[in-house]
Write a protein that holds these residues in place. Structure first.
Motif, PDB file in Angstrom:
ATOM      1  N   LYS A  93       0.840  -1.209   0.000  1.00 27.72           N
ATOM      2  CA  LYS A  93       0.000   0.000   0.000  1.00 27.72           C
ATOM      3  C   LYS A  93       0.873   1.257   0.000  1.00 27.72           C
ATOM      4  O   LYS A  93       0.644   2.192  -0.787  1.00 27.72           O
ATOM      5  N   TRP A 117       4.108   1.608  -0.899  1.00 35.20           N
ATOM      6  CA  TRP A 117       4.896   1.754  -2.133  1.00 35.20           C
ATOM      7  C   TRP A 117       3.994   2.164  -3.303  1.00 35.20           C
ATOM      8  O   TRP A 117       4.403   2.971  -4.132  1.00 35.20           O
ATOM      9  N   ARG A 118       2.772   1.657  -3.364  1.00 38.97           N
ATOM     10  CA  ARG A 118       1.840   2.087  -4.423  1.00 38.97           C
ATOM     11  C   ARG A 118       1.486   3.561  -4.263  1.00 38.97           C
ATOM     12  O   ARG A 118       1.408   4.294  -5.242  1.00 38.97           O
ATOM     13  N   GLU A 119       1.256   3.978  -3.018  1.00 34.82           N
ATOM     14  CA  GLU A 119       0.943   5.384  -2.761  1.00 34.82           C
ATOM     15  C   GLU A 119       2.115   6.274  -3.173  1.00 34.82           C
ATOM     16  O   GLU A 119       1.924   7.329  -3.783  1.00 34.82           O
ATOM     17  N   ASP A 122       4.332   5.564  -5.475  1.00 35.61           N
ATOM     18  CA  ASP A 122       4.328   5.572  -6.948  1.00 35.61           C
ATOM     19  C   ASP A 122       3.294   6.555  -7.482  1.00 35.61           C
ATOM     20  O   ASP A 122       3.587   7.326  -8.394  1.00 35.61           O
ATOM     21  N   ASP A 123       2.086   6.526  -6.910  1.00 37.83           N
ATOM     22  CA  ASP A 123       1.009   7.416  -7.361  1.00 37.83           C
ATOM     23  C   ASP A 123       1.368   8.893  -7.168  1.00 37.83           C
ATOM     24  O   ASP A 123       0.920   9.749  -7.922  1.00 37.83           O
ATOM     25  N   ARG A 124       2.180   9.178  -6.160  1.00 39.72           N
ATOM     26  CA  ARG A 124       2.568  10.556  -5.850  1.00 39.72           C
ATOM     27  C   ARG A 124       3.916  10.924  -6.458  1.00 39.72           C
ATOM     28  O   ARG A 124       4.454  11.986  -6.155  1.00 39.72           O
ATOM     29  N   ASP A 125       4.469  10.039  -7.294  1.00 42.04           N
ATOM     30  CA  ASP A 125       5.794  10.222  -7.895  1.00 42.04           C
ATOM     31  C   ASP A 125       6.858  10.438  -6.813  1.00 42.04           C
ATOM     32  O   ASP A 125       7.681  11.345  -6.889  1.00 42.04           O
ATOM     33  N   GLU A 126       6.785   9.581  -5.795  1.00 49.39           N
ATOM     34  CA  GLU A 126       7.726   9.615  -4.687  1.00 49.39           C
ATOM     35  C   GLU A 126       8.512   8.310  -4.645  1.00 49.39           C
ATOM     36  O   GLU A 126       8.156   7.332  -5.296  1.00 49.39           O
TER      37      GLU A 126
END
Length: 135
Positions: free
Chosen positions: A62, A64-66, A68-72
């Motif tokens: 969760k 790592w996906r978040e 990725d979604d935030r370009d972090e």
């Protein structure tokens, strides 16, 4: 060199003290490629152990996906040692899989002082780095 704000430095230490006698763990995210620690993400130690930590697999997915979604990305991956110095164990070294990350260790073995250190761990090679705390 790791540059970290006083607020994030204190948040890591507070988390480590709160979870003592178990190891605490978490991530500080930052914009991908920036090497700037910005967003504190304390995580659960799935092992609930004073000698070992492991991110919960579902929580890690969760987080790592978040990111990725935030370009972090994980700029800092931290955990505590409850009875030893703040130096990566053989297990810590074998689990280090984010070459861009600063691996921060906090020792909570002495309640009066805090040993806060940062390392780069790449291909099993550990290199301690200076830590600068900014306002």
């Amino acid at each position: 060199m790791l540059t970290i704000s006083r607020e994030l430095h204190e948040a890591i230490i507070a988390h480590a003290r709160k979870d003592h006698p178990d190891e605490a763990c978490g991530v500080i995210a930052g914009a991908a490629g920036s090497d700037k620690a910005e967003r504190f993400i304390p995580m659960e130690n799935a092992e609930r152990s004073p000698t070992f930590y492991r991110f919960d697999a579902k929580e890690q997915l969760k987080v790592w996906r978040e990111m990725d979604d935030r370009d972090e990305e994980a700029v800092v991956i931290y955990h505590s040692h409850t009875a030893t110095e703040a130096y990566p164990s053989r297990t810590d070294i074998s689990y280090a899989s984010e070459p861009q990350a600063h691996y921060v260790l906090v020792s909570t073995r002495d309640p009066e002082t805090t040993d806060f250190r940062s390392y780069r761990i790449i291909d099993g090679e550990v290199t301690e780095e200076p830590v600068t705390i900014s306002e």
